[in-house]
Design a protein around this motif. Structure first.
Motif, short mmCIF file in Angstrom:
data_model
loop_
_atom_site.label_atom_id
_atom_site.label_comp_id
_atom_site.label_asym_id
_atom_site.label_seq_id
_atom_site.Cartn_x
_atom_site.Cartn_y
_atom_site.Cartn_z
N TYR A 157 0.87 -1.18 0.00
CA TYR A 157 0.00 0.00 0.00
C TYR A 157 0.91 1.23 0.00
O TYR A 157 1.79 1.37 0.85
CB TYR A 157 -0.89 -0.01 1.25
N LEU B 108 -9.50 3.50 2.07
CA LEU B 108 -8.75 2.39 1.48
C LEU B 108 -7.73 1.83 2.45
O LEU B 108 -7.54 0.61 2.54
CB LEU B 108 -8.07 2.84 0.19
N TYR C 266 -7.69 -1.93 3.82
CA TYR C 266 -6.46 -2.68 3.55
C TYR C 266 -5.92 -3.29 4.84
O TYR C 266 -5.55 -4.48 4.87
CB TYR C 266 -5.42 -1.75 2.92
N HIS D 37 -9.99 0.87 -6.28
CA HIS D 37 -9.97 1.80 -5.16
C HIS D 37 -10.84 3.04 -5.39
O HIS D 37 -11.03 3.83 -4.46
CB HIS D 37 -8.52 2.24 -4.86
N LEU E 240 -16.55 -1.88 -1.99
CA LEU E 240 -15.10 -1.76 -1.98
C LEU E 240 -14.48 -2.80 -1.07
O LEU E 240 -13.46 -3.43 -1.40
CB LEU E 240 -14.69 -0.36 -1.55
N ASN E 241 -15.09 -3.02 0.08
CA ASN E 241 -14.59 -4.01 1.04
C ASN E 241 -14.62 -5.41 0.43
O ASN E 241 -13.63 -6.16 0.51
CB ASN E 241 -15.45 -3.97 2.31
N LEU F 295 -11.98 -5.63 -2.49
CA LEU F 295 -10.62 -5.72 -1.98
C LEU F 295 -10.35 -7.10 -1.39
O LEU F 295 -9.29 -7.70 -1.63
CB LEU F 295 -10.37 -4.63 -0.94
#
Length: 428
Positions: A151, A159, A163, A210, A218-219, A222
């Protein structure tokens, strides 16, 4: 007085564990339960009679030697002798490899090799996400880590939070790092921050989701990306990692080859394996989202999945969601990259014939196939012992069933003998 205190301390420690001279492995007793939350422990729960444990012993010695200078203490527990330890950690099979850190417990499910076990321990001894502050550290990182997540950006924002949360879940399986754009320099293609990459096969692959504004989406995106990318593009598939590969929910494309006892593959098998590997390497954008490629040298495992004796070399594709599998109609000798592409397209369009699944009939047939295969192997290896193992119980069961099912015949014979005896007496 000081000498006495040191002697008492040493005696107290030896009461909890002893060190084997050659391996630097701590032989633990049930008193280990009193200190289990102190420091970091890498443990092997074993049984003296377990063949798998005996095979792991020399590997475990090398693991202990490799981690000797680290804060990780490597030990083992005889769970047949110290059953309270087995009960405390709910051990269900041998060997079981665990990493303990305070109140946290992690069970190892990967390959039982020194390299993989060491990486498992090193991942867990550090924070879920490790910070890189020096540019030159990336040279060392690329040399020592064949796969890691990176990252780039500040430790704040949506994000970053997701992460870190995902890294906490997958820490036993992969390395996670964080750095700034000025630090990463030219080691990763960063244009804007925050940015997220996975490094494998000497290349950084960018996470492109992202910009999703929906937090839940998004969760999930990812999580799915990390779960799929934590494997090399073309790994060796074994009993130790196949269950983890199933968690990708992709179609698992396996090049099936044969190894000898030295784990050497013949040139014709290597040629076939390389052909399958070249397909995913050259067509990554086309197939990576739908297929996980790999190669396997465990014919027994493949035969169990296919419920047939698979020729070598060959190709099999497993649907990790439904447990169905696909086998190309073409002979392995006729499989070309073009033919494999056509086969994969049939699978994507759901036009390829599929076999197996999770129905009770399939489970019943698989049980019959594995039983037949096991008995056949035992008979070929030692027919006399196999006959004794299964013949004697079968003979005893036959006698028992005969006694249960045919008592009237036995009773009739006894009655006839008694009747003949009475008649004989009357005649006299």
């Amino acid at each position: 007085m000081v000498l006495l205190r040191k002697f008492a301390l040493l005696a107290s420690i030896c009461g909890v564990f002893s060190i084997t001279a050659a391996a630097k492995v701590l032989e633990l007793s049930d008193r280990f339960l009193d200190v289990r939350k102190e420091g970091q422990w890498l443990l092997m729960m074993y049984a003296p009679w377990c063949a798998h444990c005996k095979r792991l012993d020399p590997i475990w010695s090398h693991v202990a030697q490799h981690l000797y200078a680290s804060p990780i203490r490597v030990g083992r527990v005889d769970c047949t002798r110290f059953t309270s330890v087995a009960q405390a950690f709910k051990i269900k099979g041998f060997p079981t490899i665990m990493f303990l850190k305070g109140d946290q417990e992690f069970t190892y499910h990967g390959d039982r090799t020194k390299e993989e076990i060491v990486k498992f321990a090193l991942r867990l001894t550090s924070p879920p996400v490790q910070e890189i502050t020096k540019t030159r550290s990336f040279e060392v990182l690329k040399r020592d880590r064949d796969l890691y997540f990176l990252y780039v950006g500040d430790r704040s924002g949506l994000l970053w939070d997701l992460y870190h949360k995902t890294a906490d879940v997958f820490q036993p399986h992969a390395f996670f790092y964080q750095t700034q754009q000025t630090v990463v320099d030219k080691h990763a293609p960063v244009e804007n921050t925050p940015a997220l990459f996975v490094y494998k096969e000497s290349t950084h692959y960018n996470f492109t989701g992202h910009n999703i504004s929906d937090i839940d989406k998004l969760n999930k995106t990812l999580y799915k990306w990390v779960n799929a990318e934590r494997f090399p593009t073309f790994p060796k598939v074994t009993r130790g990692n196949i269950n983890q590969l199933f968690l990708t929910n992709k179609n698992l494309v396996l090049a099936v080859v044969e190894e000898n006892q030295l784990e050497e593959v013949s040139p014709d098998m290597i040629e076939f394996r390389d052909m399958v590997e070249s397909l995913i390497k050259t067509k990554r954008e086309k197939y990576h989202d739908h297929f996980q490629f790999g190669w396997i040298a465990n014919a027994d495992l493949v035969n169990s999945i296919a419920m047939m004796v698979v020729p070598l070399p060959s190709l099999i594709v497993i649907n990790t969601t439904t447990s169905h599998h696909h086998i190309p109609d073409d002979d392995p000798e006729k499989l070309t990259p073009h033919a494999i592409e056509a086969f994969l397209e049939e699978i994507r369009s759901e036009n390829a014939p599929r076999y197996g699944g999770n129905s009770w009939l399939v489970h019943l047939y698989r049980f019959w196939f594995e039983t037949k295969t096991t008995l056949g192997s035992m008979w070929k290896g030692n027919p006399i012992l196999t006959a004794l193992i299964f013949g004697l119980p079968a003979g005893f069961l036959s006698l028992i069933f005969y006694g249960i099912c045919c008592p009237d015949i036995l009773d009739a014979d006894d009655e006839e003998e008694e009747e003949e005896g009475r008649n004989h007496i009357k005649k006299d």
